[in-house]
Design a protein around this motif. Structure first.
Motif, PDB file in Angstrom:
ATOM      1  N   THR A   4      46.778  45.765  38.044  1.00 19.63           N
ATOM      2  CA  THR A   4      45.960  45.400  37.031  1.00 19.63           C
ATOM      3  C   THR A   4      46.865  43.986  36.434  1.00 19.63           C
ATOM      4  O   THR A   4      47.821  43.785  36.967  1.00 19.63           O
ATOM      5  CB  THR A   4      46.013  46.100  35.815  1.00 19.63           C
ATOM      6  N   ASP A   5      46.530  43.309  35.508  1.00 18.09           N
ATOM      7  CA  ASP A   5      47.039  42.191  34.743  1.00 18.09           C
ATOM      8  C   ASP A   5      48.170  42.827  33.852  1.00 18.09           C
ATOM      9  O   ASP A   5      48.846  41.846  33.439  1.00 18.09           O
ATOM     10  CB  ASP A   5      46.051  41.269  34.234  1.00 18.09           C
ATOM     11  N   TYR A   6      48.479  43.725  33.703  1.00 11.38           N
ATOM     12  CA  TYR A   6      49.498  44.366  32.630  1.00 11.38           C
ATOM     13  C   TYR A   6      50.672  44.188  33.252  1.00 11.38           C
ATOM     14  O   TYR A   6      50.916  44.342  34.527  1.00 11.38           O
ATOM     15  CB  TYR A   6      49.253  45.873  32.313  1.00 11.38           C
ATOM     16  N   ASP A   7      51.790  43.844  32.205  1.00  9.85           N
ATOM     17  CA  ASP A   7      52.938  43.443  32.751  1.00  9.85           C
ATOM     18  C   ASP A   7      53.820  44.933  32.926  1.00  9.85           C
ATOM     19  O   ASP A   7      53.016  46.197  32.583  1.00  9.85           O
ATOM     20  CB  ASP A   7      53.866  42.582  31.797  1.00  9.85           C
TER      21      ASP A   7
END
Length: 186
Positions: A152-155
């Motif tokens: 995902t785009d989560y860090d």
């Protein structure tokens, strides 16, 4: 805090997860300490910085045993500065061969800017394949959640926090009082 499957009154549980993604490595741990079926502490700090602050460690297992291992690891880090892998291998050797240390019931995750490692009492010093490690009673839940969130785009920090929340929803020995430590890797 260690898990004794044959001892219903023993210390149980914890969840520690490490996520390495982008320019961060994050170690997160819950705060619950249980004795049998009773929660006796909600905000234990099982994740902390070690040595000069460039290493973060988290533990699952008996608290006194984990603190002993943290102290030993800090001594190894002083002996081998900027060499986390070597310090951990030397600790693992001691852990396997020293009669006192062999009896310690704990596992550790340690991370710095370049390495994430799991240390066990059987002499293992393991690095993850996918940038994610989970230990403790809820470790596999957090590990599975983190691996699913890696694309995902989560860090790294958001993945760790979401993974810990999922583990807390599933594992009765894990709560949502999460301590997070982050190291910038680039």
């Amino acid at each position: 805090m260690s898990e004794h499957s044959n001892d219903p009154t023993g210390w149980h549980g914890t969840t520690i997860v490490t996520v390495r993604k982008g320019n961060k490595v994050v170690v997160a741990g819950d705060g619950q300490v249980s004795l049998g079926q009773t929660v006796i502490k909600h905000n234990a700090k099982k994740v902390r910085r070690l040595g000069d602050g460039r290493v973060v460690g988290g533990f699952a297992g008996a608290t006194a045993d984990a603190f002993t291992l943290f102290e030993r690891l800090e001594a190894k880090l002083e002996q081998y500065p900027d060499q986390l892998m070597r310090a951990c291998v030397e600790l693992a050797k001691d852990w396997r061969t020293d009669r006192y240390l062999r009896r310690l019931e704990a596992m550790m995750i340690v991370a710095n800017a370049t390495d994430s490692l799991v240390l066990t009492g059987t002499g293992d010093v393991l690095s993850p394949d996918h940038g994610v490690i989970g230990i403790g009673s809820g470790g596999n839940y957090a590990l599975a959640a983190a691996r699913a969130l890696m694309d995902t785009d989560y860090d790294a920090e958001e993945i760790a926090r979401r993974s810990m929340a999922i583990a807390a929803d599933i594992c009765v020995y894990t709560n949502n009082q999460v301590v997070v430590e982050t190291i910038e890797t680039a």
